[in-house]
Design a protein around this motif. Structure first.
Motif, PDB file in Angstrom:
ATOM      1  N   ALA A 101       0.835  -1.205   0.000  1.00  0.00           N
ATOM      2  CA  ALA A 101       0.000   0.000   0.000  1.00  0.00           C
ATOM      3  C   ALA A 101       0.869   1.254   0.000  1.00  0.00           C
ATOM      4  CB  ALA A 101      -0.930  -0.009   1.214  1.00  0.00           C
ATOM      5  N   GLN A 102       1.959   1.232   0.785  1.00  0.00           N
ATOM      6  CA  GLN A 102       2.807   2.411   0.867  1.00  0.00           C
ATOM      7  C   GLN A 102       3.617   2.608  -0.423  1.00  0.00           C
ATOM      8  OE1 GLN A 102       4.859   3.159   4.632  1.00  0.00           O
ATOM      9  NE2 GLN A 102       3.667   1.512   5.568  1.00  0.00           N
ATOM     10  N   ILE A 103       4.051   1.495  -1.022  1.00  0.00           N
ATOM     11  CA  ILE A 103       4.806   1.615  -2.265  1.00  0.00           C
ATOM     12  C   ILE A 103       3.905   2.097  -3.398  1.00  0.00           C
ATOM     13  CG2 ILE A 103       6.174   0.384  -3.976  1.00  0.00           C
ATOM     14  CD1 ILE A 103       7.523   0.915  -1.270  1.00  0.00           C
ATOM     15  N   LEU A 104       2.683   1.574  -3.452  1.00  0.00           N
ATOM     16  CA  LEU A 104       1.744   2.035  -4.475  1.00  0.00           C
ATOM     17  C   LEU A 104       1.468   3.525  -4.324  1.00  0.00           C
ATOM     18  CD1 LEU A 104      -0.828  -0.930  -4.609  1.00  0.00           C
ATOM     19  CD2 LEU A 104       0.909  -0.339  -6.307  1.00  0.00           C
ATOM     20  N   GLN A 105       1.385   3.958  -3.073  1.00  0.00           N
ATOM     21  CA  GLN A 105       1.193   5.388  -2.830  1.00  0.00           C
ATOM     22  C   GLN A 105       2.407   6.182  -3.312  1.00  0.00           C
ATOM     23  OE1 GLN A 105       0.656   6.396   1.299  1.00  0.00           O
ATOM     24  NE2 GLN A 105      -0.024   8.470   0.864  1.00  0.00           N
ATOM     25  N   ALA A 106       3.605   5.600  -3.103  1.00  0.00           N
ATOM     26  CA  ALA A 106       4.833   6.288  -3.496  1.00  0.00           C
ATOM     27  C   ALA A 106       4.952   6.420  -5.013  1.00  0.00           C
ATOM     28  CB  ALA A 106       6.042   5.546  -2.934  1.00  0.00           C
ATOM     29  N   ILE A 107       4.325   5.509  -5.760  1.00  0.00           N
ATOM     30  CA  ILE A 107       4.385   5.588  -7.225  1.00  0.00           C
ATOM     31  C   ILE A 107       3.085   6.160  -7.786  1.00  0.00           C
ATOM     32  CG2 ILE A 107       6.042   3.690  -7.416  1.00  0.00           C
ATOM     33  CD1 ILE A 107       3.723   1.850  -8.144  1.00  0.00           C
TER      34      ILE A 107
END
Length: 508
Positions: A101-107
């Motif tokens: 979830a955090q990586i998807l937010q980062a991209i």
């Protein structure tokens, strides 16, 4: 607390050489006639990301299996690789959903980059699409050292085409070493140079056979992944859609199992023995207590009264390791204590397993199992070599030999699984004599089953029920009719029809 100051762990995005990230994007490369196309959606839509497709392509050089993944341009690729480098220090694996979830937010929730995040962090890197294609039965990488520039090809066995196909996935030795470690880790196992062989089950229920490095396999690591069917094929479906045997042969098997007889399925590795046994189990009375015994859980029962026993292997080097093991023969012996109506053993290999299966089915309940052999002489030799004399065959009602044959499909020749022949074994002066009852003709792709009604074993079962040869023929015809009526039924419809079939016969 910063996301990237947690304990260091190895992630799927980390390459074997360190934290240098080079995301591989698979694109369909062969131009030719597309014979099949499959959208490999898995759970990607639920996660809001794109998904790959698979193609079987025919060219002048033959057939190939191609994966086509979402297009990742150089700008996005560089951005994603930069983000993934940061994953060298990440949160614990138990918090992977939070991580994603955090990586998807980062991209910025980019659907294309999101696919590669899930593929490389949560799953199996470039092998992931092969896990998602239900038409793939086996995944194999041998690392033959043929293509040193790109790496060696990963091969797949395709159910629909019945043959091995090369893919557009190439693995270098270091890629293979990394993936072996990754796959073993996902299965809860470890693989090292000291312990370079892993036999395990993946979280998806797939059979894994891995070797690491050059310790036991040359020139390096090898990967073999066996993917059983997700769904159960009813025996009706196998007759009319897969054409694995004639309806009369299937009716004879049904009559034997319903009357608590014993069926032996014989064939080479990869000929569909387990799939056929699963089909046989679909036509048993729905209220029967069915017990399955296996090393790898591949047998599936559609009825509710099912006891599933799985052997256990120790993963310790300690001196008490043998006490921790629960081998197959002990589980087969255990079935005598739980009052089954039928026992199905996935496969019997050792002398101990053969003996326990004999003791189990000799107690009066039905049974079905498989064994590796090519024909009756080799089957008999296997039993005799294990110290089991011919008297064992007196409890076997039918022997079913299965194999793969070339069959013409729309102008192309593919391997298809067919019951090669079916017969019974009679004891004459203490010697086992095989009597063939039905045989497959590969030229016509048909069966000659005219001798089935002359079976001594079927006649004996019918006699015990007070039926003549004509009565036996009517029993088989009734089952033939059921197969025709349920040939295109869903599992739910099939179960409903089967329930009514048995209710009419007074079996509740």
């Amino acid at each position: 607390m910063s996301l990237f100051k947690r304990k260091k762990i190895v992630t799927a995005s980390e390459t074997p050489l360190g934290t240098d990230i080079n995301i591989k994007c698979l694109k369909k490369v062969d131009k030719g006639e597309i014979l099949s196309e499959t959208k490999l959606k898995w759970k990607y839509e639920d996660k809001g990301v794109e998904y790959p497709s698979s193609y079987v392509v025919k060219t002048n050089d033959g057939f190939s299996y191609q994966i086509d993944e979402p297009y990742l341009d150089e700008k996005k690729k560089a951005k994603l690789e930069n983000k993934m480098k940061m994953l060298y220090y990440v949160i614990k694996p138990s918090e992977e959903d939070q991580l994603i979830a955090q990586i998807l937010q980062a991209i910025d929730y980019d659907k294309t980059m999101g696919y590669y995040v899930i593929r490389d962090i949560l799953r199996y890197n470039v092998l992931t699409p092969l896990f998602d294609d239900m038409e793939i039965e086996d995944i194999s990488y041998a690392g033959a050292g043929v293509d040193k520039a790109r790496g060696d090809v990963v091969w797949v066995f395709h159910r629909g085409f019945g043959t091995w196909l090369p893919t557009n996935i190439h693995l270098t030795p270091s890629d293979a070493d990394y993936l072996v470690q990754r796959i073993a880790l996902k299965a809860g196992k470890s693989v090292t140079l000291a312990k370079p062989i892993v036999d395990a089950i993946s979280p998806e229920g797939y059979r894994l056979a891995l070797t690491y490095g050059r310790e036991v396999s040359l020139p390096g690591s090898s990967i073999s992944i066996r993917k059983p069917l997700e769904d159960v094929w009813t025996l009706s479906y196998m007759i009319y859609s897969k054409r694995i045997m004639s309806d009369w042969m299937a009716s004879a098997i049904w009559y034997v199992l319903e009357n608590r007889g014993v069926v032996l399925v014989v064939g080479r590795s990869g000929t569909g023995k387990t799939t056929l046994i699963n089909g046989m189990l679909t036509i048993l009375p729905p209220t029967w207590k069915i017990v399955t015994v296996e090393e790898i859980p591949e047998l599936k029962v559609i009825h509710p009264n099912w006891v599933r026993l799985i052997s256990r292997k120790s993963t310790t080097f300690m001196e008490y390791a043998e006490a921790v093991d629960i081998p197959l023969d002990k589980l087969i012996a255990h079935t005598l204590r739980i009052r089954p109506d039928l026992v199905s053993v996935g496969e019997v290999r050792t002398k101990e397993e053969l003996n326990e299966f004999i003791h189990s089915v000799a107690s009066g309940h039905g049974g079905v199992t498989s064994i590796h052999a090519e024909d009756f002489p080799s089957l008999k030799a296997r039993f005799n070599y294990s110290g089991i004399d011919d008297s064992f065959f007196s409890i076997i009602s039918l022997v079913v030999f299965i194999d793969s044959f070339p069959v013409n499909v729309n102008g192309n020749t593919f391997l298809r699984r067919r019951v090669q022949e079916m017969g019974e074994i009679n004891l004459i002066q203490g010697q086992a004599v095989y009597n063939r009852l039905a045989v497959y003709n590969p030229v016509t792709d048909m069966w000659d089953d005219s001798d089935l009604i002359k079976s001594k074993r079927l006649s004996l079962l019918a006699y015990k029920k007070g039926k003549t040869e004509e009565g036996l023929k009517l029993e088989l015809e009734e089952r033939n009719e059921f197969f025709k009526l349920t040939a295109k039924s869903t599992i739910t419809e099939f179960k409903s029809g089967l329930q009514k079939f048995y209710e009419r016969r007074g079996v509740m």
